[in-house]
Design a protein around this motif. Structure first.
Motif, PDB file in Angstrom:
ATOM      1  N   THR A   2       0.821  -1.185   0.000  1.00  0.00           N
ATOM      2  CA  THR A   2       0.000   0.000   0.000  1.00  0.00           C
ATOM      3  C   THR A   2       0.863   1.246   0.000  1.00  0.00           C
ATOM      4  OG1 THR A   2      -0.084  -0.053   2.409  1.00  0.00           O
ATOM      5  CG2 THR A   2      -1.858  -1.150   1.243  1.00  0.00           C
ATOM      6  N   SER A   3       0.258   2.364  -0.381  1.00  0.00           N
ATOM      7  CA  SER A   3       1.024   3.591  -0.537  1.00  0.00           C
ATOM      8  C   SER A   3       1.641   4.058   0.767  1.00  0.00           C
ATOM      9  CB  SER A   3       0.125   4.696  -1.104  1.00  0.00           C
ATOM     10  OG  SER A   3      -0.989   4.918  -0.252  1.00  0.00           O
ATOM     11  N   GLU A   4       0.913   3.829   1.921  1.00  0.00           N
ATOM     12  CA  GLU A   4       1.449   4.308   3.189  1.00  0.00           C
ATOM     13  C   GLU A   4       2.647   3.482   3.641  1.00  0.00           C
ATOM     14  OE1 GLU A   4      -1.843   1.379   4.280  1.00  0.00           O
ATOM     15  OE2 GLU A   4      -1.608   3.059   2.914  1.00  0.00           O
ATOM     16  N   GLN A   5       2.816   2.262   3.088  1.00  0.00           N
ATOM     17  CA  GLN A   5       3.950   1.429   3.465  1.00  0.00           C
ATOM     18  C   GLN A   5       5.158   1.671   2.575  1.00  0.00           C
ATOM     19  OE1 GLN A   5       2.380  -2.550   3.272  1.00  0.00           O
ATOM     20  NE2 GLN A   5       1.709  -2.525   5.376  1.00  0.00           N
ATOM     21  N   LYS A   6       4.909   2.090   1.340  1.00  0.00           N
ATOM     22  CA  LYS A   6       6.004   2.264   0.394  1.00  0.00           C
ATOM     23  C   LYS A   6       6.938   3.363   0.896  1.00  0.00           C
ATOM     24  CE  LYS A   6       4.834   1.545  -3.785  1.00  0.00           C
ATOM     25  NZ  LYS A   6       4.259   1.672  -5.151  1.00  0.00           N
ATOM     26  N   GLY A   7       8.218   3.040   0.985  1.00  0.00           N
ATOM     27  CA  GLY A   7       9.193   4.030   1.431  1.00  0.00           C
ATOM     28  C   GLY A   7       9.234   4.212   2.935  1.00  0.00           C
ATOM     29  N   ALA A   8       8.559   3.351   3.680  1.00  0.00           N
ATOM     30  CA  ALA A   8       8.584   3.450   5.141  1.00  0.00           C
ATOM     31  C   ALA A   8      10.023   3.291   5.635  1.00  0.00           C
ATOM     32  CB  ALA A   8       7.690   2.378   5.764  1.00  0.00           C
ATOM     33  N   ARG A   9      10.370   4.071   6.665  1.00  0.00           N
ATOM     34  CA  ARG A   9      11.728   4.044   7.207  1.00  0.00           C
ATOM     35  C   ARG A   9      11.795   3.045   8.348  1.00  0.00           C
ATOM     36  NH1 ARG A   9      12.041   8.970   8.345  1.00  0.00           N
ATOM     37  NH2 ARG A   9      13.141   9.722   6.507  1.00  0.00           N
ATOM     38  N   ILE A  10      12.711   2.083   8.232  1.00  0.00           N
ATOM     39  CA  ILE A  10      12.864   1.032   9.237  1.00  0.00           C
ATOM     40  C   ILE A  10      14.239   1.133   9.877  1.00  0.00           C
ATOM     41  CG2 ILE A  10      12.958  -1.468   9.632  1.00  0.00           C
ATOM     42  CD1 ILE A  10      10.996  -1.806   7.330  1.00  0.00           C
ATOM     43  N   LEU A  11      14.270   1.146  11.203  1.00  0.00           N
ATOM     44  CA  LEU A  11      15.527   1.153  11.948  1.00  0.00           C
ATOM     45  C   LEU A  11      15.825  -0.258  12.429  1.00  0.00           C
ATOM     46  CD1 LEU A  11      17.900   2.447  13.495  1.00  0.00           C
ATOM     47  CD2 LEU A  11      16.288   2.954  15.361  1.00  0.00           C
ATOM     48  N   VAL A  12      16.984  -0.785  12.030  1.00  0.00           N
ATOM     49  CA  VAL A  12      17.420  -2.118  12.443  1.00  0.00           C
ATOM     50  C   VAL A  12      18.467  -1.968  13.544  1.00  0.00           C
ATOM     51  CG1 VAL A  12      18.547  -4.261  11.731  1.00  0.00           C
ATOM     52  CG2 VAL A  12      16.970  -3.106  10.163  1.00  0.00           C
ATOM     53  N   ILE A  13      18.160  -2.479  14.741  1.00  0.00           N
ATOM     54  CA  ILE A  13      19.110  -2.426  15.852  1.00  0.00           C
ATOM     55  C   ILE A  13      19.597  -3.844  16.107  1.00  0.00           C
ATOM     56  CG2 ILE A  13      19.481  -1.724  18.250  1.00  0.00           C
ATOM     57  CD1 ILE A  13      17.028   0.095  18.013  1.00  0.00           C
ATOM     58  N   ASP A  14      20.807  -4.141  15.650  1.00  0.00           N
ATOM     59  CA  ASP A  14      21.363  -5.496  15.754  1.00  0.00           C
ATOM     60  C   ASP A  14      22.870  -5.395  15.698  1.00  0.00           C
ATOM     61  OD1 ASP A  14      22.207  -8.269  15.114  1.00  0.00           O
ATOM     62  OD2 ASP A  14      20.060  -8.609  14.824  1.00  0.00           O
ATOM     63  N   ASP A  15      23.572  -6.146  16.556  1.00  0.00           N
ATOM     64  CA  ASP A  15      25.030  -6.034  16.604  1.00  0.00           C
ATOM     65  C   ASP A  15      25.730  -6.943  15.603  1.00  0.00           C
ATOM     66  OD1 ASP A  15      24.204  -8.301  18.070  1.00  0.00           O
ATOM     67  OD2 ASP A  15      26.131  -8.371  19.120  1.00  0.00           O
ATOM     68  N   HIS A  30      12.280  -4.384  -0.985  1.00  0.00           N
ATOM     69  CA  HIS A  30      10.836  -4.201  -0.796  1.00  0.00           C
ATOM     70  C   HIS A  30      10.481  -2.717  -0.669  1.00  0.00           C
ATOM     71  CE1 HIS A  30      10.987  -8.529   0.095  1.00  0.00           C
ATOM     72  NE2 HIS A  30       9.702  -8.529  -0.175  1.00  0.00           N
ATOM     73  N   GLN A  31      11.419  -1.854  -1.076  1.00  0.00           N
ATOM     74  CA  GLN A  31      11.195  -0.401  -1.154  1.00  0.00           C
ATOM     75  C   GLN A  31      11.096   0.280   0.215  1.00  0.00           C
ATOM     76  OE1 GLN A  31       7.734  -0.402  -3.834  1.00  0.00           O
ATOM     77  NE2 GLN A  31       9.094   0.287  -5.463  1.00  0.00           N
ATOM     78  N   TYR A  32      11.732  -0.318   1.228  1.00  0.00           N
ATOM     79  CA  TYR A  32      11.816   0.342   2.518  1.00  0.00           C
ATOM     80  C   TYR A  32      13.145   1.085   2.615  1.00  0.00           C
ATOM     81  CZ  TYR A  32       7.994  -2.788   3.958  1.00  0.00           C
ATOM     82  OH  TYR A  32       6.801  -3.453   4.055  1.00  0.00           O
ATOM     83  N   GLU A  33      13.150   2.185   3.376  1.00  0.00           N
ATOM     84  CA  GLU A  33      14.394   2.890   3.685  1.00  0.00           C
ATOM     85  C   GLU A  33      14.939   2.320   4.989  1.00  0.00           C
ATOM     86  OE1 GLU A  33      13.954   7.103   3.814  1.00  0.00           O
ATOM     87  OE2 GLU A  33      12.700   7.164   2.017  1.00  0.00           O
ATOM     88  N   ILE A  34      16.247   2.081   5.038  1.00  0.00           N
ATOM     89  CA  ILE A  34      16.836   1.394   6.194  1.00  0.00           C
ATOM     90  C   ILE A  34      17.854   2.285   6.909  1.00  0.00           C
ATOM     91  CG2 ILE A  34      18.054  -0.665   6.992  1.00  0.00           C
ATOM     92  CD1 ILE A  34      15.301  -1.177   5.696  1.00  0.00           C
ATOM     93  N   GLU A  35      17.705   2.348   8.240  1.00  0.00           N
ATOM     94  CA  GLU A  35      18.700   2.945   9.124  1.00  0.00           C
ATOM     95  C   GLU A  35      19.246   1.804   9.984  1.00  0.00           C
ATOM     96  OE1 GLU A  35      19.580   6.084   8.995  1.00  0.00           O
ATOM     97  OE2 GLU A  35      17.983   6.825   7.681  1.00  0.00           O
ATOM     98  N   GLU A  36      20.519   1.931  10.417  1.00  0.00           N
ATOM     99  CA  GLU A  36      21.137   0.848  11.179  1.00  0.00           C
ATOM    100  C   GLU A  36      21.732   1.355  12.487  1.00  0.00           C
ATOM    101  OE1 GLU A  36      23.787  -1.766   8.911  1.00  0.00           O
ATOM    102  OE2 GLU A  36      23.167  -0.686   7.107  1.00  0.00           O
ATOM    103  N   ASP A  53       9.541   4.601  11.023  1.00  0.00           N
ATOM    104  CA  ASP A  53       8.150   4.153  11.016  1.00  0.00           C
ATOM    105  C   ASP A  53       8.006   2.803  11.723  1.00  0.00           C
ATOM    106  OD1 ASP A  53       6.980   6.291   9.319  1.00  0.00           O
ATOM    107  OD2 ASP A  53       8.393   5.490   7.843  1.00  0.00           O
ATOM    108  N   LEU A  54       9.143   2.096  11.862  1.00  0.00           N
ATOM    109  CA  LEU A  54       9.138   0.784  12.513  1.00  0.00           C
ATOM    110  C   LEU A  54      10.555   0.453  12.951  1.00  0.00           C
ATOM    111  CD1 LEU A  54       7.199  -2.380  11.594  1.00  0.00           C
ATOM    112  CD2 LEU A  54       9.692  -2.574  11.652  1.00  0.00           C
TER     113      LEU A  54
END
Length: 236
Positions: A2-15, A30-36, A53-54
């Motif tokens: 869906t449009s609200e999910q496309k480009g959602a910013r996801i933060l991955v916290i993992d060592d 899957h068209q998500y933006e990723i921060e680490e 966003d998640l």
């Protein structure tokens, strides 16, 4: 997607660099933006700066417990948090959910499952603006009137049955622990007797709402943990 999910910013916290790389490549596809973030402190800072966003949060971090990260983020943010854990004990999952996690995925995990859980969590956020009417195909819950309709017919529920259904449906696709259900529906401290009551009331709801109460598809059991109200596939 869906449009609200496309480009959602996801933060991955993992060592683990390999896990972060795998998640970044797959989720970007899957068209998500990723921060680490590789540590708990870095993750907390990133969460406050990047406003994701998640969050995908590993519980086994080098500088602090992932549970501590969860608790600190929950002090000021309601961002959806999916916990990654190598611990598959029910007690650990319950602790994470009671601590504010929206869902959990046990390592080793399949990327397909994780992506599906992410989509569900983002979809839930998109719907989180309180609506007076919840619609799940033929099931309609009118929060203002405290009424439930199924296939055009009124479903007679007791006040406790309604409160349980409302809590589960308002948090559709999220695991709600037995303790959360007991506290919010019965209030205060609860006993083993009330835990038995919960199973009885869930059984009553299934008999009134499920096509086959012996094989529930709407209110499913998360063994040893709690229950999940599953959003049915849209009717064609």
């Amino acid at each position: 997607m869906t449009s609200e999910q496309k480009g959602a910013r996801i933060l991955v916290i993992d060592d683990e660099p390999q896990i972060r790389k795998l998640l970044k490549v797959t989720l970007q596809a899957h068209q998500y933006e990723i921060e680490e973030a590789a540590t708990g402190e870095e993750g907390i800072v990133q969460c406050s700066i990047a406003h994701p966003d998640l969050v995908v949060l590993d519980l086994g971090l080098p500088d602090m417990s992932g549970m501590d990260v969860l608790v600190r983020v929950r002090e000021w943010s309601s961002v959806p948090i999916i916990v990654l854990t190598a611990k598959d004990r029910e007690a650990d999952k319950i602790k994470a959910l009671d601590g504010g996690a929206d869902d959990y995925v046990t390592k080793p995990f399949g990327m397909g499952e994780l992506v599906a859980r992410i989509r569900v969590a983002l979809r839930h956020v998109a719907k989180s603006v309180q609506e007076p009417i919840l619609k799940f195909n033929e099931l309609i819950i009118d929060l203002a009137q405290r009424s439930v309709m199924r296939s055009g017919e009124r479903v007679k529920l007791t006040p406790t049955e309604y409160d349980l259904l409302k809590l589960l449906a308002a948090n559709a696709d999220k695991v709600i622990t037995q303790r959360q259900l007991l506290q919010q529906v019965w209030g205060g401290h609860h006993s083993e007797t009330e835990s038995h009551y919960l199973r009885v009331y869930i059984s009553h709801l299934r008999k009134k709402l499920e096509e086959d109460p012996t094989m529930p598809k709407l209110i499913v059991t998360e063994p040893g943990i709690g229950y999940r109200f599953v959003t049915p596939d849209p009717e064609i």
